[in-house]
Design an enzyme around this catalytic site. Structure first.
Site, PDB file in Angstrom:
ATOM      1  CB  ILE A  94      -1.022  -0.006   1.168  1.00 50.34           C
ATOM      2  CG1 ILE A  94      -2.131   0.992   0.897  1.00 50.34           C
ATOM      3  CG2 ILE A  94      -0.372   0.266   2.504  1.00 50.34           C
ATOM      4  CD1 ILE A  94      -2.928   0.745  -0.349  1.00 50.34           C
ATOM      5  CB  SER A 139      11.069  -0.074   5.040  1.00 53.83           C
ATOM      6  OG  SER A 139      10.274  -1.165   4.654  1.00 53.83           O
ATOM      7  CE  LYS A 149      -8.070  -1.741   5.872  1.00 50.48           C
ATOM      8  NZ  LYS A 149      -7.535  -2.847   4.977  1.00 50.48           N
TER       9      LYS A 149
END
Ligand code: NAP
Length: 306
Positions: A14, A36, A89
């Site tokens: 995403i 990351s 989310k």
């Protein structure tokens, strides 16, 4: 105003598909760094994790694109060093985690934005407006997709706190809680959980919205056509949302759709919230998932590899 110096955390699907293009197109933000362990972004300073990034790089805000399990600790780390936080989310794994983050953000005087990208789909706001003064008689929610097509290799999704089929399904609940004029309640549910896994591949949930029954079907094993639809029967006919809320059909009218602007809208909203010194945290979709997990009759199904 100077652009908000943003750190992006968790460079996976995403982050690459949606966050990077939305940030690049929004003059209110500059991507100052990322954190990351495996992902790389050319030309941007990278760090192993959020703690390292926040200590080494001057930032104003972070956007978390990691899986939900672990996001609480990442968000708390950011809030405690005075950074505004935007959450993918589902905003957290538990309701108490998100309540603790809200309180921490209030005490630190920073913005906490729990995003629901599907609410930004083109059909959602007009659906809400149309339904506002209708009598709802029944609702059907069908969210059926192929886990192997959309989530290849995402082992976390069937683990504890991975949400399983509720990872996409919570998008349907975020739309339903936005457009329906009454609160939703879970009445009964069944969930199919593969042997040795913690999170479900399918769920069937009976809910209620005022006096109207709401039937919810979530399936992660849908091959062929993929379905992300909500139908609302009313005293004035049936409203249909399809393709995750991007297509709207009102009774007696043609379908309408608009280009996808979900993530540009989320970043515009984050910028507004930061400027206004406010937070936006709506836990209703997460509460419905939590209630379903509490009430559901669980069936153990055969082992499944993502
Ligand atoms: P993903 O492709 O697996 O990427 C998640 C990234 O988070 C990984 O690249 C990983 O980067 C990092 N990470 C940190 N801790 C991790 C852990 N314990 N396990 C796995 N990865 C970890 O997942 P995604 O599809 O981007 O989804 C991330 C979040 O976005 C989820 O909450 C999902 O619901 C939401 N979302 C996804 C989509 C979609 O289409 N995929 C759409 C909307 C929202 P490093 O290993 O490099 O640290």
């Amino acid at each position: 105003m100077e652009p908000v110096r943003l750190g992006l955390v968790g460079i996976g699907k995403i982050a690459r598909d949606q966050h990077l293009p939305a940030i690049a197109a929004d003059g209110d933000f500059v991507l100052a760094a990322y954190a990351s362990r495996h992902g790389r972004i050319d030309g941007v300073q990278g760090y192993h994790d959020i703690t390292e990034m926040a200590a080494a790089c001057p930032l104003d805000a972070v956007s978390l694109c990691t899986p939900p399990d672990g996001r609480y600790q990442q968000a708390l780390t950011a809030i405690r060093v005075g950074l505004h936080v935007m959450l993918e989310k589902p905003p957290a794994v538990t309701l108490s985690h998100i309540a603790a983050l809200e309180q921490a953000a209030r005490e630190a005087g920073v913005t906490l934005f729990a995003t629901w990208h599907s609410r930004e789909a083109a059909g959602v706001a007009p659906a809400r407006a149309w339904l506002a003064d209708r009598t709802i008689t029944a609702v059907r929610i069908d969210w059926r997709e192929d886990i192997r097509r959309w989530h290849p290799g995402q082992e976390w999704i069937l683990g504890p706190g991975g949400f399983g089929v509720f990872d996409p399904g919570i998008n349907a609940l975020s739309i339903a809680t936005e457009i329906l004029p009454h609160e939703l309640f879970v009445e009964s549910a069944t969930m199919d959980v593969p042997e040795g896994r913690a999170s479900p591949l399918a769920a069937s949930i009976a809910m209620r919205c005022g006096d109207a029954p709401v039937q919810v079907e979530f399936d992660f094993l849908q091959t062929g056509p993929q379905t992300w639809s909500i139908e609302v029967d009313t005293d004035a006919g049936t409203l249909r949302l399809a393709m995750g809320g991007s297509i709207l059909q009102l009774p007696g009218e043609d379908e309408t759709t608009q280009p996808d602007r979900e993530y540009p809208r989320l970043y515009a909203r984050f910028s507004e919230l930061i400027a206004a010194g406010r937070s936006d945290v709506d836990v209703r979709p997460l509460r419905l998932v939590s209630d379903t997990f509490l009430i559901a009759d669980r069936r153990v199904t055969e082992p499944f590899a993502v």
